[in-house]
Design a protein around this motif. Structure first.
Motif, mmCIF file in Angstrom:
data_model
loop_
_atom_site.group_PDB
_atom_site.id
_atom_site.type_symbol
_atom_site.label_atom_id
_atom_site.label_comp_id
_atom_site.label_asym_id
_atom_site.label_seq_id
_atom_site.Cartn_x
_atom_site.Cartn_y
_atom_site.Cartn_z
ATOM 1 N N SER A 165 30.194 50.374 38.504
ATOM 2 C CA SER A 165 29.654 49.020 38.405
ATOM 3 C C SER A 165 30.640 47.983 38.960
ATOM 4 C CB SER A 165 29.339 48.699 36.944
ATOM 5 O OG SER A 165 30.542 48.594 36.194
ATOM 6 N N ARG A 166 30.231 46.752 38.878
ATOM 7 C CA ARG A 166 31.114 45.653 39.279
ATOM 8 C C ARG A 166 32.372 45.620 38.431
ATOM 9 N NH1 ARG A 166 29.256 39.261 39.537
ATOM 10 N NH2 ARG A 166 31.254 38.433 40.272
ATOM 11 N N LEU A 167 32.217 45.962 37.151
ATOM 12 C CA LEU A 167 33.379 46.015 36.262
ATOM 13 C C LEU A 167 34.381 47.062 36.732
ATOM 14 C CD1 LEU A 167 34.892 45.277 33.659
ATOM 15 C CD2 LEU A 167 33.420 46.921 32.442
ATOM 16 N N GLY A 168 33.898 48.236 37.145
ATOM 17 C CA GLY A 168 34.791 49.278 37.644
ATOM 18 C C GLY A 168 35.538 48.838 38.885
ATOM 19 N N ARG A 169 34.837 48.131 39.757
ATOM 20 C CA ARG A 169 35.513 47.628 40.971
ATOM 21 C C ARG A 169 36.572 46.591 40.602
ATOM 22 N NH1 ARG A 169 30.120 48.093 42.664
ATOM 23 N NH2 ARG A 169 29.682 45.878 42.324
ATOM 24 N N ALA A 170 36.284 45.790 39.576
ATOM 25 C CA ALA A 170 37.276 44.810 39.115
ATOM 26 C C ALA A 170 38.495 45.524 38.543
ATOM 27 C CB ALA A 170 36.660 43.890 38.069
ATOM 28 N N TRP A 171 38.267 46.589 37.782
ATOM 29 C CA TRP A 171 39.397 47.361 37.233
ATOM 30 C C TRP A 171 40.295 47.875 38.350
ATOM 31 C CZ3 TRP A 171 35.959 50.645 33.466
ATOM 32 C CH2 TRP A 171 35.762 49.929 32.293
ATOM 33 N N ARG A 172 39.677 48.454 39.361
ATOM 34 C CA ARG A 172 40.483 49.042 40.438
ATOM 35 C C ARG A 172 41.214 47.965 41.238
ATOM 36 N NH1 ARG A 172 36.026 52.347 39.966
ATOM 37 N NH2 ARG A 172 34.776 51.236 41.503
ATOM 38 N N ALA A 173 40.604 46.805 41.363
ATOM 39 C CA ALA A 173 41.288 45.702 42.043
ATOM 40 C C ALA A 173 42.502 45.249 41.231
ATOM 41 C CB ALA A 173 40.325 44.536 42.243
ATOM 42 N N VAL A 174 42.356 45.164 39.922
ATOM 43 C CA VAL A 174 43.479 44.800 39.046
ATOM 44 C C VAL A 174 44.563 45.861 39.128
ATOM 45 C CG1 VAL A 174 44.164 44.461 36.640
ATOM 46 C CG2 VAL A 174 42.066 43.406 37.501
ATOM 47 N N ARG A 175 44.162 47.101 39.165
ATOM 48 C CA ARG A 175 45.124 48.202 39.257
ATOM 49 C C ARG A 175 45.965 48.104 40.519
ATOM 50 N NH1 ARG A 175 42.249 53.676 40.251
ATOM 51 N NH2 ARG A 175 42.237 52.827 42.373
ATOM 52 N N GLU A 176 45.343 47.768 41.628
ATOM 53 C CA GLU A 176 46.060 47.733 42.904
ATOM 54 C C GLU A 176 46.940 46.499 43.036
ATOM 55 O OE1 GLU A 176 46.144 50.253 44.827
ATOM 56 O OE2 GLU A 176 44.628 51.351 43.675
ATOM 57 N N ASP A 177 46.438 45.326 42.638
ATOM 58 C CA ASP A 177 47.223 44.088 42.780
ATOM 59 C C ASP A 177 46.569 43.001 41.940
ATOM 60 O OD1 ASP A 177 48.456 41.685 43.623
ATOM 61 O OD2 ASP A 177 48.972 42.590 45.542
ATOM 62 N N GLU A 178 47.206 42.641 40.823
ATOM 63 C CA GLU A 178 46.622 41.645 39.939
ATOM 64 C C GLU A 178 46.524 40.271 40.593
ATOM 65 O OE1 GLU A 178 48.221 41.393 36.049
ATOM 66 O OE2 GLU A 178 48.300 43.570 35.738
ATOM 67 N N ILE A 179 47.528 39.900 41.358
ATOM 68 C CA ILE A 179 47.524 38.579 41.995
ATOM 69 C C ILE A 179 46.397 38.485 43.006
ATOM 70 C CG2 ILE A 179 48.839 36.993 43.441
ATOM 71 C CD1 ILE A 179 51.376 38.067 42.144
ATOM 72 N N ALA A 180 46.240 39.522 43.822
ATOM 73 C CA ALA A 180 45.162 39.533 44.810
ATOM 74 C C ALA A 180 43.802 39.551 44.116
ATOM 75 C CB ALA A 180 45.305 40.747 45.727
ATOM 76 N N ALA A 181 43.697 40.274 43.017
ATOM 77 C CA ALA A 181 42.431 40.319 42.283
ATOM 78 C C ALA A 181 42.069 38.939 41.741
ATOM 79 C CB ALA A 181 42.522 41.332 41.143
ATOM 80 N N ALA A 182 43.061 38.249 41.180
ATOM 81 C CA ALA A 182 42.809 36.902 40.675
ATOM 82 C C ALA A 182 42.435 35.953 41.802
ATOM 83 C CB ALA A 182 44.044 36.388 39.934
ATOM 84 N N ALA A 183 43.083 36.102 42.961
ATOM 85 C CA ALA A 183 42.762 35.257 44.114
ATOM 86 C C ALA A 183 41.352 35.499 44.623
ATOM 87 C CB ALA A 183 43.772 35.510 45.231
ATOM 88 N N ALA A 184 40.836 36.713 44.393
ATOM 89 C CA ALA A 184 39.478 37.056 44.828
ATOM 90 C C ALA A 184 38.423 36.628 43.810
ATOM 91 C CB ALA A 184 39.380 38.558 45.067
ATOM 92 N N GLY A 185 38.846 35.976 42.743
ATOM 93 C CA GLY A 185 37.900 35.458 41.769
ATOM 94 C C GLY A 185 37.655 36.363 40.580
ATOM 95 N N ILE A 186 38.437 37.417 40.427
ATOM 96 C CA ILE A 186 38.270 38.338 39.299
ATOM 97 C C ILE A 186 39.010 37.798 38.082
ATOM 98 C CG2 ILE A 186 38.826 40.652 38.444
ATOM 99 C CD1 ILE A 186 38.470 41.661 41.308
ATOM 100 N N ASP A 187 38.349 37.806 36.951
ATOM 101 C CA ASP A 187 38.982 37.408 35.691
ATOM 102 C C ASP A 187 39.825 38.589 35.219
ATOM 103 O OD1 ASP A 187 39.693 36.670 33.125
ATOM 104 O OD2 ASP A 187 37.773 35.734 32.681
ATOM 105 N N VAL A 188 41.107 38.559 35.536
ATOM 106 C CA VAL A 188 41.996 39.694 35.263
ATOM 107 C C VAL A 188 42.095 39.969 33.767
ATOM 108 C CG1 VAL A 188 44.369 40.532 35.451
ATOM 109 C CG2 VAL A 188 43.304 39.352 37.389
ATOM 110 N N ALA A 189 42.255 38.928 32.971
ATOM 111 C CA ALA A 189 42.391 39.110 31.518
ATOM 112 C C ALA A 189 41.137 39.758 30.936
ATOM 113 C CB ALA A 189 42.661 37.766 30.845
ATOM 114 N N ARG A 190 39.975 39.325 31.392
ATOM 115 C CA ARG A 190 38.717 39.894 30.891
ATOM 116 C C ARG A 190 38.595 41.361 31.291
ATOM 117 N NH1 ARG A 190 33.609 40.709 32.968
ATOM 118 N NH2 ARG A 190 31.893 40.657 31.425
ATOM 119 N N ALA A 191 38.974 41.672 32.524
ATOM 120 C CA ALA A 191 38.894 43.064 32.982
ATOM 121 C C ALA A 191 39.797 43.963 32.144
ATOM 122 C CB ALA A 191 39.271 43.151 34.461
#
Length: 300
Positions: A165-191
């Motif tokens: 799901s979208r949540l899984g993609r958010a998890w993997r984005a956080v795993r790879e780079d939290e700063i980049a994930a946050a810049a892409a609009g992902i709520d890192v804390a929520r993930a």
């Protein structure tokens, strides 16, 4: 299939089925670790405590006559709530500092299980009755194996859906780079929080089933060594793959049995040496890591 047939032939049907129930139960708990560590990239040293919350919740409810149809969801909810509490420092901490906060959480839970004697009987522990679903009681190895495998199948399907799901993609984005994930609009804390909540729920379910299969729970069963064992399970199996939970559970449950059988066939002088089983167990683990650094479910 050949491995299963060999296990039945060597160990006997009932013992093999009992071990299958434990493998499936540890795989459920391992899925919780895979979500947190493999999918979201967070190092947690407190998964054993979440397992303990589920186990004690189920034990207390079962001893008070609460039906399993109600107590199992409550054990899952308590594990999920513990995961939420363990994830709170992730809003301000990361990396090693956050891992240490989960270690502190595990210590607090273990101490609470010891001190809350009116509910947990402290170090004396609790005897847990067999799992009863309506008028059916899972007190035979076959029944326990069936329940554990059905629970594992449901947990597996849920994890696959979350990971895709979208949540899984958010998890993997956080795993790879939290700063980049946050810049892409992902709520890192929520993930991160959702990874711990869902992983905690799976740990709670695994702990609840484990309490019934083992028939007894005490605080020392859910200490730091269990958390390290669950991490070992995930990394040996392959933390980035859901199937790694099953492979890791097979190793954690079956390998000590295999080592014991191998030691019995050593010369008497060597078989009686102090620590020989632990040495062989460690040697096999080192070989597995060297041959499959990505885990048994991953690629080299």
């Amino acid at each position: 299939m050949a491995l299963a047939a060999l296990a039945v032939w060597v160990l006997g049907v009932d013992y093999a089925l009992a071990q299958a129930a434990f493998v499936a139960t540890w795989a459920i708990a391992g899925l919780g670790v895979v979500l947190v560590v493999g999918q979201c990239g967070q190092v947690s040293l407190g998964q054993g405590a979440l397992l303990g919350l589920g186990a004690y919740a189920q034990a207390v409810f079962a001893l008070r006559g609460v039906p399993a149809q109600l107590s199992l969801p409550l054990a899952i909810a308590l594990g999920a709530g513990g995961g939420w509490l363990a994830s709170l420092p992730a809003r301000r901490l990361g990396g090693l500092y956050f891992a240490m906060s989960t270690l502190a959480f595990a210590l607090v839970v273990e101490e609470a299980l010891v001190r809350w004697e009116s509910l947990t009987r402290g170090a004396a522990g609790l005897a847990v009755p067999p799992l009863a679903l309506g008028g059916w009681v899972a007190e035979t190895p076959l029944a326990q194996a069936l329940v554990a495998c059905v629970a594992l199948a449901l947990a597996w399907l849920a994890c696959r859906r979350w990971a895709a799901s979208r949540l899984g993609r958010a998890w993997r984005a956080v795993r790879e780079d939290e700063i980049a994930a946050a810049a892409a609009g992902i709520d890192v804390a929520r993930a991160k929080t959702l990874a711990f909540v869902l992983g905690g729920g799976l740990s709670g379910l695994g702990g609840a089933l484990y309490a019934h299969w083992i028939g007894f729970v005490s605080p020392e069963q859910f200490g730091l060594m269990l958390s390290f064992e669950l991490l070992m399970l995930a990394f040996i199996g392959g933390a980035r793959h859901l199937s790694g939970a099953l492979w890791g559970a097979l190793v954690v449950v079956a390998l000590p049995q295999g080592v014991s059988l191998a030691v019995e066939r050593l010369p008497p002088g060597l078989a009686g040496a102090a620590g020989i089983e632990m040495a062989l167990f460690g040697a096999v683990l080192v070989i597995l890591v060297l041959l499959r650094p990505g885990g048994l479910a991953g690629s080299r």
